[in-house]
Design a protein around this motif. Sequence first.
Motif, PDB file in Angstrom:
ATOM      1  N   GLU A  63      71.309  24.284  46.218  1.00  0.00           N
ATOM      2  CA  GLU A  63      72.531  24.437  46.989  1.00  0.00           C
ATOM      3  C   GLU A  63      72.534  25.759  47.754  1.00  0.00           C
ATOM      4  N   GLU A  64      72.074  26.825  47.098  1.00  0.00           N
ATOM      5  CA  GLU A  64      72.013  28.133  47.752  1.00  0.00           C
ATOM      6  C   GLU A  64      71.009  28.123  48.904  1.00  0.00           C
ATOM      7  N   ILE A  65      69.861  27.470  48.702  1.00  0.00           N
ATOM      8  CA  ILE A  65      68.833  27.386  49.743  1.00  0.00           C
ATOM      9  C   ILE A  65      69.357  26.609  50.943  1.00  0.00           C
ATOM     10  N   VAL A  66      70.060  25.529  50.691  1.00  0.00           N
ATOM     11  CA  VAL A  66      70.629  24.722  51.769  1.00  0.00           C
ATOM     12  C   VAL A  66      71.623  25.538  52.583  1.00  0.00           C
ATOM     13  N   GLU A  67      72.462  26.320  51.922  1.00  0.00           N
ATOM     14  CA  GLU A  67      73.441  27.143  52.633  1.00  0.00           C
ATOM     15  C   GLU A  67      72.751  28.206  53.481  1.00  0.00           C
ATOM     16  N   GLU A  80      56.327  28.462  37.969  1.00  0.00           N
ATOM     17  CA  GLU A  80      55.727  29.367  38.956  1.00  0.00           C
ATOM     18  C   GLU A  80      56.267  29.056  40.358  1.00  0.00           C
ATOM     19  N   ILE A  81      56.516  27.803  40.645  1.00  0.00           N
ATOM     20  CA  ILE A  81      57.149  27.453  41.919  1.00  0.00           C
ATOM     21  C   ILE A  81      58.577  27.981  41.944  1.00  0.00           C
ATOM     22  N   GLU A  82      59.271  27.871  40.824  1.00  0.00           N
ATOM     23  CA  GLU A  82      60.645  28.346  40.741  1.00  0.00           C
ATOM     24  C   GLU A  82      60.731  29.833  41.046  1.00  0.00           C
ATOM     25  N   SER A  83      59.769  30.595  40.559  1.00  0.00           N
ATOM     26  CA  SER A  83      59.805  32.041  40.792  1.00  0.00           C
ATOM     27  C   SER A  83      59.652  32.380  42.273  1.00  0.00           C
ATOM     28  N   ILE A  84      58.989  31.488  43.037  1.00  0.00           N
ATOM     29  CA  ILE A  84      58.781  31.743  44.466  1.00  0.00           C
ATOM     30  C   ILE A  84      60.024  31.426  45.280  1.00  0.00           C
ATOM     31  N   ILE A  85      60.736  30.365  44.919  1.00  0.00           N
ATOM     32  CA  ILE A  85      61.872  29.958  45.751  1.00  0.00           C
ATOM     33  C   ILE A  85      63.129  30.771  45.462  1.00  0.00           C
ATOM     34  N   LYS A  86      63.127  31.548  44.375  1.00  0.00           N
ATOM     35  CA  LYS A  86      64.275  32.394  44.087  1.00  0.00           C
ATOM     36  C   LYS A  86      64.428  33.457  45.170  1.00  0.00           C
ATOM     37  N   GLY A  87      65.609  33.982  45.297  1.00  0.00           N
ATOM     38  CA  GLY A  87      65.823  35.086  46.224  1.00  0.00           C
ATOM     39  C   GLY A  87      66.357  34.619  47.563  1.00  0.00           C
ATOM     40  N   ASP A  88      66.449  35.561  48.482  1.00  0.00           N
ATOM     41  CA  ASP A  88      67.029  35.311  49.792  1.00  0.00           C
ATOM     42  C   ASP A  88      65.953  34.798  50.745  1.00  0.00           C
ATOM     43  N   ASN A  89      66.141  33.593  51.252  1.00  0.00           N
ATOM     44  CA  ASN A  89      65.183  32.992  52.182  1.00  0.00           C
ATOM     45  C   ASN A  89      65.741  32.894  53.603  1.00  0.00           C
ATOM     46  N   THR A  90      66.843  33.574  53.837  1.00  0.00           N
ATOM     47  CA  THR A  90      67.500  33.481  55.134  1.00  0.00           C
ATOM     48  C   THR A  90      66.592  33.922  56.269  1.00  0.00           C
ATOM     49  N   SER A  91      65.843  35.027  56.059  1.00  0.00           N
ATOM     50  CA  SER A  91      64.979  35.530  57.131  1.00  0.00           C
ATOM     51  C   SER A  91      63.890  34.523  57.494  1.00  0.00           C
ATOM     52  N   LEU A  92      63.383  33.774  56.514  1.00  0.00           N
ATOM     53  CA  LEU A  92      62.375  32.746  56.776  1.00  0.00           C
ATOM     54  C   LEU A  92      62.957  31.659  57.667  1.00  0.00           C
ATOM     55  N   SER A 133      65.420  17.522  55.959  1.00  0.00           N
ATOM     56  CA  SER A 133      65.912  17.231  54.616  1.00  0.00           C
ATOM     57  C   SER A 133      65.608  18.412  53.705  1.00  0.00           C
ATOM     58  N   PRO A 134      66.288  18.550  52.563  1.00  0.00           N
ATOM     59  CA  PRO A 134      66.129  19.730  51.701  1.00  0.00           C
ATOM     60  C   PRO A 134      64.702  19.971  51.225  1.00  0.00           C
ATOM     61  N   ASP A 135      63.916  18.886  51.052  1.00  0.00           N
ATOM     62  CA  ASP A 135      62.543  19.068  50.582  1.00  0.00           C
ATOM     63  C   ASP A 135      61.715  19.877  51.582  1.00  0.00           C
ATOM     64  N   TYR A 136      62.034  19.755  52.876  1.00  0.00           N
ATOM     65  CA  TYR A 136      61.313  20.547  53.873  1.00  0.00           C
ATOM     66  C   TYR A 136      61.593  22.037  53.697  1.00  0.00           C
ATOM     67  N   LEU A 137      62.793  22.376  53.255  1.00  0.00           N
ATOM     68  CA  LEU A 137      63.125  23.792  53.058  1.00  0.00           C
ATOM     69  C   LEU A 137      62.250  24.401  51.963  1.00  0.00           C
ATOM     70  N   ILE A 138      62.057  23.660  50.872  1.00  0.00           N
ATOM     71  CA  ILE A 138      61.186  24.151  49.792  1.00  0.00           C
ATOM     72  C   ILE A 138      59.757  24.282  50.306  1.00  0.00           C
ATOM     73  N   PHE A 139      59.337  23.310  51.100  1.00  0.00           N
ATOM     74  CA  PHE A 139      57.996  23.369  51.687  1.00  0.00           C
ATOM     75  C   PHE A 139      57.834  24.622  52.542  1.00  0.00           C
ATOM     76  N   PHE A 140      58.829  24.938  53.374  1.00  0.00           N
ATOM     77  CA  PHE A 140      58.751  26.134  54.219  1.00  0.00           C
ATOM     78  C   PHE A 140      58.610  27.398  53.368  1.00  0.00           C
ATOM     79  N   ILE A 141      59.348  27.449  52.251  1.00  0.00           N
ATOM     80  CA  ILE A 141      59.290  28.634  51.380  1.00  0.00           C
ATOM     81  C   ILE A 141      57.891  28.788  50.789  1.00  0.00           C
ATOM     82  N   LEU A 142      57.309  27.700  50.318  1.00  0.00           N
ATOM     83  CA  LEU A 142      55.954  27.764  49.764  1.00  0.00           C
ATOM     84  C   LEU A 142      54.944  28.125  50.842  1.00  0.00           C
ATOM     85  N   LEU A 143      55.130  27.576  52.044  1.00  0.00           N
ATOM     86  CA  LEU A 143      54.205  27.865  53.142  1.00  0.00           C
ATOM     87  C   LEU A 143      54.211  29.340  53.492  1.00  0.00           C
ATOM     88  N   ARG A 144      55.365  29.984  53.392  1.00  0.00           N
ATOM     89  CA  ARG A 144      55.469  31.413  53.689  1.00  0.00           C
ATOM     90  C   ARG A 144      54.492  32.220  52.823  1.00  0.00           C
TER      91      ARG A 144
END
Length: 359
Positions: free
Chosen positions: A246-250, A286-298, A313-324
């Motif tokens: 929910e936080e990532i989506v916002e 280990e994936i959870e530790s990566i997506i935590k935090g502020d991803n707004t700049s990404l 869709s929300p799954d793309y947002l997680i993909f973008f975070i991992l790609l970073r």
Amino acid sequence: MVSVMNNEIDHLEAAMARYAAERPLYESYAAKLQILLTSLLEANEIRYQVVESRAKDLISFRDKINRPGKSYKDPLTELPDLCGARVIVYYSDDVTSVSEMIDREFLVLEKELSHQPDSFEVDRFGYLSVHSIVRLNNDRSNLSEWKFAESFKAEIQIRTVIQHAWSAVSHALQYKQETATPSKLRRRLFRIAGLFELADEEFVAIRDAKVSLTTAAVNAVTSGEKSIPITLETIKAFVQNNDYLEEIVEEAKSSGFEILEFDPDDVTYPEMIDISNKLGLQTISEIESIIKGDNTSLFASIIDKFGTRWSVSPDYLIFFILLREISSRYSIEELGEFGWGRERAKIILSGAKNAKTKS
């Protein structure tokens, strides 16, 4: 004798002329039947590979009524397959589901079950299929758009993709009947048919096993167990049920993304697994530790490169975070292997690199 032959020819020509005149109605019926079957399958949530239909052509009609040993007083009412439809499904137990659906939605005049495993002798195999001869039920035939076909019959065939392949190849060999097959080839065909039957059973077993794995993954994630291996099932369960979604989506919305429902085709999860492997990640935690935090700049960086709002869709947002996290080692060509167009791949990779540099 000549008189009898002339009468037969006249009868054949009259039947041909009558069917030629009425065939457009059967073509219309076939088209409407295909749409109806497709709608019924979707309403009953039965996955299918294809639904097709046809009205018998004039040559086939002539061959049918002129076949030796056959005699029809009124071919248009006696022949059951002037209109035919075929439903091809993925799994053998779906053949039963579709057959039961046909029983509910049509008036079934006849059902051919001889192409089922229980009907074969222990040393025999063949293609598996259900054939039903149907008419419209009273509720549907009374509708004005179906009134023209209230007396029409249709043959509906139901089989799996595997068995459809077997049927097509065996027909191409011109061995439609077992008795027409040379004995030297018959055993080889039986062996192949047995493998096809086994493949259908195994696909059902694999599907059910996949459902069990998915259920176990969802249960583990929702119960807080994150030290589980990264698989297609566990990463999908995590992405759709994690505490940070929910936080990532916002964050994404505030950066200019429009958020859709989850992608039903699950296209992003293999990409996430590929990136996780390249990062050396082994567990969901280990994936959870990566997506935590502020991803707004990404997200802001990707939108800046994109130049306008982007619906994902929300799954793309997680993909973008991992790609970073791997953007400096990931290439446009690697993204292209997962179906990304070059320009779109360049945008997200550039945005991910820019965000990583600033973090």
